[in-house]
Motif scaffolding. Structure first.
Motif, PDB file in Angstrom:
ATOM      1  N   ARG A 176     -13.588 -17.192  27.161  1.00  0.00           N
ATOM      2  CA  ARG A 176     -12.978 -16.310  28.176  1.00  0.00           C
ATOM      3  C   ARG A 176     -13.582 -16.603  29.548  1.00  0.00           C
ATOM      4  O   ARG A 176     -12.876 -16.654  30.560  1.00  0.00           O
ATOM      5  N   GLU A 198      -7.490  -6.819  29.712  1.00  0.00           N
ATOM      6  CA  GLU A 198      -7.940  -8.007  28.974  1.00  0.00           C
ATOM      7  C   GLU A 198      -7.158  -8.193  27.674  1.00  0.00           C
ATOM      8  O   GLU A 198      -6.775  -9.310  27.328  1.00  0.00           O
ATOM      9  N   LEU A 249     -14.445 -10.230  26.146  1.00  0.00           N
ATOM     10  CA  LEU A 249     -13.423 -10.605  27.129  1.00  0.00           C
ATOM     11  C   LEU A 249     -13.777 -10.044  28.509  1.00  0.00           C
ATOM     12  O   LEU A 249     -13.788 -10.773  29.508  1.00  0.00           O
TER      13      LEU A 249
END
Lengths: 249, 119, 573
Positions: C20, C95, C395
């Motif tokens: 990420r 996210e 994330l």
């Protein structure tokens, strides 16, 4: 140790700095009745011979690291019970791959094929996260779900007769992955991927052996994905003559 | 030649798949009519007479159907034979086998076209 | 000569947080290149094993950011930093939506919206899921998506052994390239650690073999504090023997925990979880199970005593739709089919609340060094993490760390390459000397086993001062013996023995910080349950503990906890 019985493991060894060709080495160790093949390898590594090299991590059949040939068949060793085998078990590196060391094989070729099928959502226009999720019905999800379950363990490549013959063949896992995105209702990239599928080494290299689906430990059924992809790619190709719009896409 | 065949793989596969389809779907009906129903006398009198059969076959749709019925199974067979040989003899044999198989299918296609045209 | 490559940002670890971060960095700046350095191929990272789900408020539902924040703070036993929690709950829906846009196969409602399920300690179902393979789908989605960026340059099967520091700032890493057995230097103006947890310090854990606290140890040795290390999460439901995780989602979907008398003890007895019963937080349920076992209501098995997770009343159809992986795991690794039999389970080490001390931006106190995911302690989880917050955490804070690292990188120099190269060469010499070293007679597996047992004895579900003291002493002694490690394998190519040896060194460092911090926290809070101090003590211990490396041994420091909206109250459900 009373519940332990002895088993013999014949393991393929190869160190490119020392060996011209792979050789085998035999280990006799006590095993527990509930052990998997991987447990035996770890026991050998920890207690008998620290020079043995193999890959593993999750030991719960989801990380895909520990694929090897067990008695000549591609297996996920963390999921393969020793009780299914006799007193002697042969363990070797996955077939159809160059060997780096002992039971560790070269994955770089696969990583290139993996990338070649563009395994990501392709859309003409992308939404911002603030605009919320795309709607996808349970049926639309079901259409590709099975093909999204691949753990990249490479058993299908070891089993596939075409991969052995034709190193450039995309292979079962990569095709199933590309097909998974083609079937995803959020994706618009099927024309691009079908192009890849039609190229040399694409889906039409498959010789319908179905071995990939036989050995798949996650029931992904890559053979079905390949057959569907063959059909869709040729339909897409035929369409390009009829409708110039679909050719442009 | 290898690259030409590689480029034509989608077409070959379509012909192969079509042959499989035609074979599975139409052959049983054919066999039923000609090998079971006719000898057992289940068909009306004169149903398979030369005149009727010729009229059916010589009709433009009939010609096309006959052509497809003859040609596609040959492509199916050619492709199967090719992969069968690869499985037996290895990929290196493919350089000879693939052109040979497909050339044979091509010849049959030509003959079928002429034959169907002359009906 | 050591080979040197240079990128703008170096990310260590290719799991959820690492990938990420890599994507966030290349998306934020069209010029930067990112090195993604991972000791395994990224799709093997342990994110893959997460099962139950990822938490985020669903926009437009009757849930709210406040409720998610409150649940998280209460779950943490008030040791979460509330500014961090606020940022987290606000970013979480974005996210998870982003991941949906990238192709994550989230399970759906009939109208095509994303489905959610209830989870422990959450008052509203807000856990997004993809059947019971959420981590697998998230990791593969992230990995596949990152393939589209050529500016993410992967260094797969590179094991980072040292952070390279020049002029007081981190400027890169030295890493062992497993394939060739050579040390290489990967330089960047900022480094992000995303190496995951350290469950393998313990004998019985859900964690894969790769989770050896590498990033924590790297930061620790570079002088950065490790925070909240005493808080080790025991997941209530692991398979005896292997420790394989049976997801909390099995309780979220309605599963019961039963003892040897077939009694739902979380309902019939008072374990503080109230109406939530099986959906209480993990720390409390793990303690309840241990109490049931000590009270003689456990079930004897080949691997000690356990209780059972009963899913039979859910029926085959629901189990196959929502929990197919639980069924596969139970059949393969416990020999029971949950459609017909209860699953044997017991608490198992699952997650480190502690880790590399960072602020809300992911920055550590060492300039140029960032951390995210389980290896970091951004202070979202405090003394106990709520299930399904950690995937989202990867994330949210992976992305944040990347953005902040990028900002920092723009204003800093590349560092003195000669000096950094020299450090790389020293590191290469150290590794080469260790390879196949015959000195001493200690075996890797022996030291690891003793460390595992010491950690279980002293830092289990319940702890006491005497056994913690013993564990501290034992780990210190094991560190001494580690210096006498004998290695058999002197080869270069894919030498996994030297990898295992280096990992063991990392684990010993991390284990020591866990034990030292646990001994110092003379109260019971969240996952830290001390028999000598059975209650929470906000007067003396409403603060984080930092552990710093010194040559003489670990040094402890206090760090204030940020409390804004939610004042500490008794934690009862």
């Amino acid at each position: 140790m009373s519940d332990r019985q002895k088993k013999t493991f014949v393991i393929t060894r190869f160190d490119p700095d020392k060996d011209e060709v792979p050789k085998t080495q035999t280990y006799e160790i006590p095993v527990r009745p509930d052990w998997k093949v991987l447990d035996a390898l770890n026991f050998i590594k920890d207690e008998v011979d620290g020079t043995l090299s193999h890959r593993w991590s999750c030991r719960m059949a989801v990380c895909g690291s520990c694929g090897m040939m067990v008695n000549g068949e591609p297996k996920l060793t963390c999921k393969t019970a020793l009780s299914d085998y006799g007193d002697t078990v042969e363990v070797g590196p996955l077939s159809n791959f160059p060997v780096i060391r002992d039971l560790v094989v070269e994955l770089e070729g696969f990583m290139e094929k993996f990338k070649a099928v563009k395994p990501w959502i392709l859309r003409a226009k992308e939404k911002a996260p603030e605009e919320g999720v795309y709607r996808q019905s349970p049926a639309e999800l079901e259409a590709f779900k099975q093909f999204s379950m691949c753990i990249n363990c490479m058993l299908c490549y070891a089993a596939c007769p075409v991969v052995g013959n034709e190193p450039d063949y995309l292979g079962p896992a990569a095709i199933a992955l590309g097909h998974r995105y083609n079937l995803d209702s959020r994706d618009e990239g099927d024309a691009e991927r079908n192009q890849v599928f039609r190229e040399e080494g694409g889906v039409y290299s498959c010789s319908y052996a179905n071995e990939c689906s036989e050995v798949c430990p996650k029931n992904v059924d890559p053979a079905a994905a390949i057959n569907q992809a063959k059909f869709l790619a040729v339909v897409d190709w035929a369409k390009s003559f009829v409708s110039p719009r679909s050719r442009k896409k | 030649m290898k690259h030409l065949i590689a480029r034509l793989e989608p077409v070959i596969w379509a012909l192969f798949g079509g042959g499989f389809f035609v074979g599975c779907l139409l052959m049983p009906a054919f066999i039923f009519m000609l090998c079971i129903a006719a000898p057992l006398g289940w068909l009306p009198e004169g149903a398979l007479s030369y005149e009727r059969a010729h009229a059916l076959a010589a009709n433009p749709i009939g010609r096309l159907a006959l052509f497809v019925l003859i040609v596609l199974p040959f492509w199916n067979g050619a492709n199967h034979l090719r992969h069968f040989v690869i499985d037996l003899r290895g990929i290196r044999s493919d350089g000879v086998v693939a052109p040979a198989c497909y050339a044979a299918a091509l010849v049959v296609t030509g003959i079928a076209a002429v034959a169907v045209g002359k009906l | 000569m050591v080979e040197v490559v240079r990128h703008d940002i170096v990310i260590v670890g290719g799991g959820g947080a690492g990938i990420r971060a890599a994507i966030a960095a290349v998306e934020a700046d069209p010029k930067v290149t990112v090195a993604l350095v991972s000791k395994v191929y990224p799709m093997r990272s342990h994110t893959v094993s997460a099962e139950g789900g990822a938490a985020a408020v669903v926009p437009g539902s009757d849930d709210s950011l406040d409720k998610h924040a409150y649940d998280t703070v209460k779950g943490s036993d008030f040791l979460a930093d509330q500014d961090v929690v606020d940022y987290f709950v606000e970013q979480a829906p974005l996210e998870l939506t982003r991941l949906e846009h990238w192709g994550c196969p989230w399970s759906r409602n009939d109208d095509g919206s994303v489905a959610t399920r209830p989870f422990g300690g959450m008052q509203i179902p807000r856990t997004w899921y993809a059947a019971d393979k959420v981590g697998f789908h998230m990791l593969h989605t992230l990995f596949q998506h990152c393939m589209r960026f050529d500016r993410i340059v992967r260094y797969d099967e590179y094991f980072v052994t040292k952070l390279l520091v020049d002029g007081g700032a981190v400027k890169g890493v030295a890493a062992l390239d497993m394939r060739e057995g050579k040390t290489r230097v990967v330089l960047g103006r900022a480094v992000i650690l995303a190496t995951g947890g350290a469950g393998k310090c313990f004998p019985f854990t859900t964690n894969g073999t790769i989770k050896t606290g590498d990033g924590m140890a790297l930061a620790y040795r570079a002088g950065v504090g490790l925070k909240d290390m005493e808080f080790v999460q025991y997941h209530p439901t692991g398979l005896p023997g292997t420790g394989i995780l049976i997801t909390e989602a099995s309780r979220g979907e309605g599963g019961y925990l039963i003892n040897s008398e077939g009694e739902r003890f979380l309902v019939t007895r008072d374990y503080g979880v109230g109406q939530k019963a099986e959906l209480g937080p993990r720390d409390m349920i793990s303690r309840a199970i241990m109490q049931e076992i000590s009270a003689g209501r456990g079930i004897k098995g080949a691997y000690g005593e356990h209780v059972q997770l009963d899913l039979r009343h859910l029926g085959e159809a629901k189990i196959m739709k929502r929990l197919p992986f639980v069924r596969e795991l139970s059949k393969t690794y416990a020999g029971v089919d949950p459609v017909h039999q209860p699953i044997p389970i017991r608490p198992v080490v699952h997650y480190m609340m502690g880790g590399v001390d960072t602020n809300v931006t992911g920055a550590t106190d060492l300039p140029g060094l960032y951390a995210a995911g389980e290896c970091a302690s951004v202070s979202l989880n405090g003394a106990n993490r709520l299930g399904s917050n950690s995937l989202t955490e990867c994330l949210v804070f992976g992305a944040r760390a990347a953005i902040e690292a990028l900002k920092y990188a723009r204003g800093t120099s590349e560092g003195n390459e000669t000096a950094l190269r020299r450090q790389g060469e020293e590191e290469m010499a150290r590794i080469d000397a260790l390879r196949g070293r015959k000195k001493g007679g200690e075996r890797i597996s022996q030291i690891r086993r003793e460390m595992n047992l010491a950690m279980e004895r002293g830092c289990g579900v319940y702890r006491d001062q005497a056994s913690m003291q013993q564990t501290v002493a034992e780990v210190a002694q094991l560190k001494g013996r580690y210096a006498d490690l004998a290695l058999e394998d002197s080869s270069k190519v894919f030498n996994t023995e030297i990898l295992t040896a280096l990992e063991l060194g990392n684990m010993l460092d991390v284990a020591e910080t866990i034990a030292v911090a646990a001994l110092a926290r003379q109260e019971s809070r969240g996952a830290h349950a001390c028999r000598d101090y059975p209650t929470r003590n906000d007067q003396k211990f409403l603060h984080h503990l930092l552990v710093f490396f010194t040559p003489a041994g670990p040094r402890l420091e206090k760090k204030a906890v940020t409390i804004t909206r939610f004042q500490p109250e008794e934690r009862k459900y």
